[in-house]
Design an enzyme around this catalytic site. Structure first.
Site, mmCIF file in Angstrom:
data_model
loop_
_atom_site.group_PDB
_atom_site.id
_atom_site.type_symbol
_atom_site.label_atom_id
_atom_site.label_comp_id
_atom_site.label_asym_id
_atom_site.label_seq_id
_atom_site.Cartn_x
_atom_site.Cartn_y
_atom_site.Cartn_z
ATOM 1 N N THR A 196 0.839 -1.185 0.000
ATOM 2 C CA THR A 196 0.000 0.000 0.000
ATOM 3 C C THR A 196 0.875 1.237 0.000
ATOM 4 O OG1 THR A 196 -1.785 1.159 1.066
ATOM 5 C CG2 THR A 196 -0.085 0.233 2.483
ATOM 6 N N GLU A 283 -9.841 9.256 0.202
ATOM 7 C CA GLU A 283 -10.130 10.678 0.010
ATOM 8 C C GLU A 283 -11.618 10.912 -0.251
ATOM 9 O OE1 GLU A 283 -5.855 12.451 -1.505
ATOM 10 O OE2 GLU A 283 -7.267 11.684 -2.983
#
Lengths: 410, 410
Positions: A196, A283
């Site tokens: 990640t 986000e």
């Protein structure tokens, strides 16, 4: 996973809860606001270590530096900054990553070859090395094995993240308590492929670097590599784990150890928690979306379908709007690029059947609306073709994702 | 393309400008508002015909019906509705598509096997066949070779589209004027693979169905298959072309005809115009984005990179925000899954160099902002690895895309 987990969660635990680790985080000027932007983890002994990296061709400078340090499967420290990714920064970027490593080694009193370097933030701008130098010098004095050190470190790796992502668990190996902890950052440009954005794990387990490397690879495939926020695989993805071996356990862990399965389960729990935390805090996200594909012919097929559904902009906007628009789910299943029987697919939203044998099922729209308004949405797809399954995690696509990314640099 | 095009644009031309075609469009009740939702094109003679279809596994019912009709490469009519995709609608959906075909054949006085059926709109709801029956009956009386027929038809195929997409061009074959026209709809769930959402083309050229089929396949690969709005390949994508042969040209067109290259160029111009119009009018879009990848080792590599960049949510939001964030472009290039030399890439925004040999180039941010605020943004990526190139078209990702899709069904 077993019905009774092999581990228990350590409330308030951080990356330095496992024995042998100190950490710190502070603000050195890479971020415009006063938030932490540089941090370090230091192990008091040489730790067995392993890492996985992004598959993006344009790998950021720190990844090469970290790869070099990890060639012998050993680390003493990790230095990480946020606010600037040091990616696509040319020869100056390479030099800066090596300088970060050398400065951290000197400040922390370890060998440069035992230091990993990680960066996250804007791509294509050179690091303000004055800030970095000042930050690393101050980090040395701030390193602590108190909880605050772990918390400051977790803050230091965040960019557009709203919340810290961390988990600490404990289990018994050879009858001794062993602790595993992790901290991660995510948010945008999240579609990991091998790792990640940035994640760090520590453990005091006694485990060899080769066994650790294999476990890390296998576990990330089912956790970090199954999340997406926006389909964009970053240039900086990296996950580093360090094992101090200071737990006091008698024998070294490997696949033949009687407690190996328990360790692997606890290790996976930390990875899965961090991965899901990244997805939930994507986000602009308002909710975590989980896509479970079962009845597949192969685990590759199941993974491909789960990742296609979780990545669909139309599915993501429908979830944001709490709209039970399963047509978008089936359309995503059908474009995943793997064989699917078009006549045998069942789809559920939570516990609500919406498609059975590829035919619409009348359902209570109000109930579906209520479910989709929750903060976690599970989409289940049963293919009735085999026994394999996979789970992917992501988030909804919202106005805020657009707002955040329409003016990220400004 | 040649410096001087083989064709000229027919201002005000529509799908029925080529000789031999009539069309109509009207409102029958499938859409909630009074907008047109059913339309037809009818050819006065058997037309050579070809089609391409979505690669989505869950193909909508009308696609199977149309495939059957096209088995002999001949059509007389196309019946199309918007407001309901007749996709994932089970056996009833299949029956409804066949009934649409039979009703259209009867109303228009042609054979059922010469009728293509197309649908677009919501997935998973059965068609209101009362509305469809009424609509088809009224269409028969409305068919006309006057311009208004083509305009009403173009309106009838739209869903969330804001503008009609159509183009008509003319050129000379054997010294005779030949006309080619097209109309398309797009907007959302646009990531065609074999064809776009819905597009229809007519021509009065005398051309065999096999030559037409090959030309269509080759042309769509470089036009409709190179656009994306949201990465979601629909269940209903279909492009159908009919050639009446009534232009008066002496010899049938095929690859050996001296005017073949001119015909292919004009045909491609119509396809490219429709494809770009769909991209520019993508849901919520404020601008057209064009990604040109050159210097690739193979055209497959060039296409893969162009499609990855055009599909990146982070690139799309940056363009929306007029942010010259080229880091997102290079990150997308690096995750396209094809070999790229990480040291030789140049990137331009319009004529502004932002990356040369994979190193940042200082540029005037104000100039870049000005350029990115325009209604067309071109991103050029030169790989310096070979001679192949590809162009992809898409749009920005905006608040309005989220708004439109968070509540599409309601």
């Amino acid at each position: 996973m077993a019905a009774v987990p092999s581990y228990t969660v350590v409330e308030g635990g951080t990356i330095i809860t496992p024995r042998g680790f100190r950490a710190a985080g502070l603000h050195c000027g890479l971020k415009k606001t006063e938030r932490n932007d540089i941090g370090a983890i230091v192990c008091e002994v040489p730790a067995a270590a392993a890492a996985v990296y992004t598959t993006n061709i344009f790998q950021a400078a720190p990844l090469q530096t970290t790869r070099e340090s990890l060639h012998n499967g050993r680390l003493r420290a990790i230095i990480v900054n946020s606010g600037n990714a040091n990616a696509c920064t040319g020869k100056q970027g390479d030099a800066d990553a090596y300088e970060m490593r050398a400065l951290a080694a000197e400040s922390f009193g370890v060998e440069a070859e035992d230091v990993a370097v990680a960066s996250t933030g804007v791509i294509g701008e050179n690091l303000k090395m004055d800030c970095v130098r000042d930050g690393i010098a101050r980090l040395a004095g701030a390193l602590t094995d108190e909880t605050d050190g772990g918390e400051q470190f977790s803050q230091a790796i965040l960019t557009t993240d709203l919340v810290k992502k961390e988990l600490c668990v404990t289990l018994r190996i050879d009858g001794q308590p062993v602790t595993i902890a992790g901290a991660a950052k995510g948010s945008g440009m999240i579609h990991p492929n091998m790792a990640t954005m940035l994640a760090f794990m520590t453990t005091d387990a006694k485990v060899g670097s080769e066994a650790l490397r294999k476990l890390l690879k296998r576990t990330t495939d089912g956790t970090f590599n199954m999340i997406t926020v926006d389909g964009d695989t970053s240039t900086n993805d990296m996950l580093v784990v360090m094992a101090s071996g200071l737990s006091g356990q008698k024998t070294e862990l490997d696949e033949h150890h009687p407690d190996w399965a328990a360790f692997a389960e606890a290790f996976a729990a930390v990875c899965e928690h961090l991965a899901k935390s990244i997805a939930r805090d994507g986000e602009g996200a308002t909710k975590l979306v989980e896509v479970v594909v079962s009845g597949a012919e192969s685990s590759e097929s199941a993974r491909a379908i789960a990742k296609t559904v979780i990545g669909s902009s139309l599915v993501k906007t429908a979830v944001y709007g709490a709209d039970a628009n399963w047509g978008r789910i089936i359309a995503a299943v059908g474009r995943a690029g793997v064989p699917v029987n078009p006549h045998t697919v069942d789809i559920k939203l939570g516990d609500i059947d919406v498609l059975a044998s590829s035919q619409p099922v009348p359902f209570d729209e109000d109930l579906a609306l209520e479910y989709l308004k929750g903060d976690t949405v599970r989409i289940s797809v049963e293919l009735h073709m085999g026994e394999e399954q996979a789970t992917a995690w992501g988030c909804d696509l919202t106005y805020d994702y657009v707002r955040i990314n329409a003016a990220y640099r400004t």
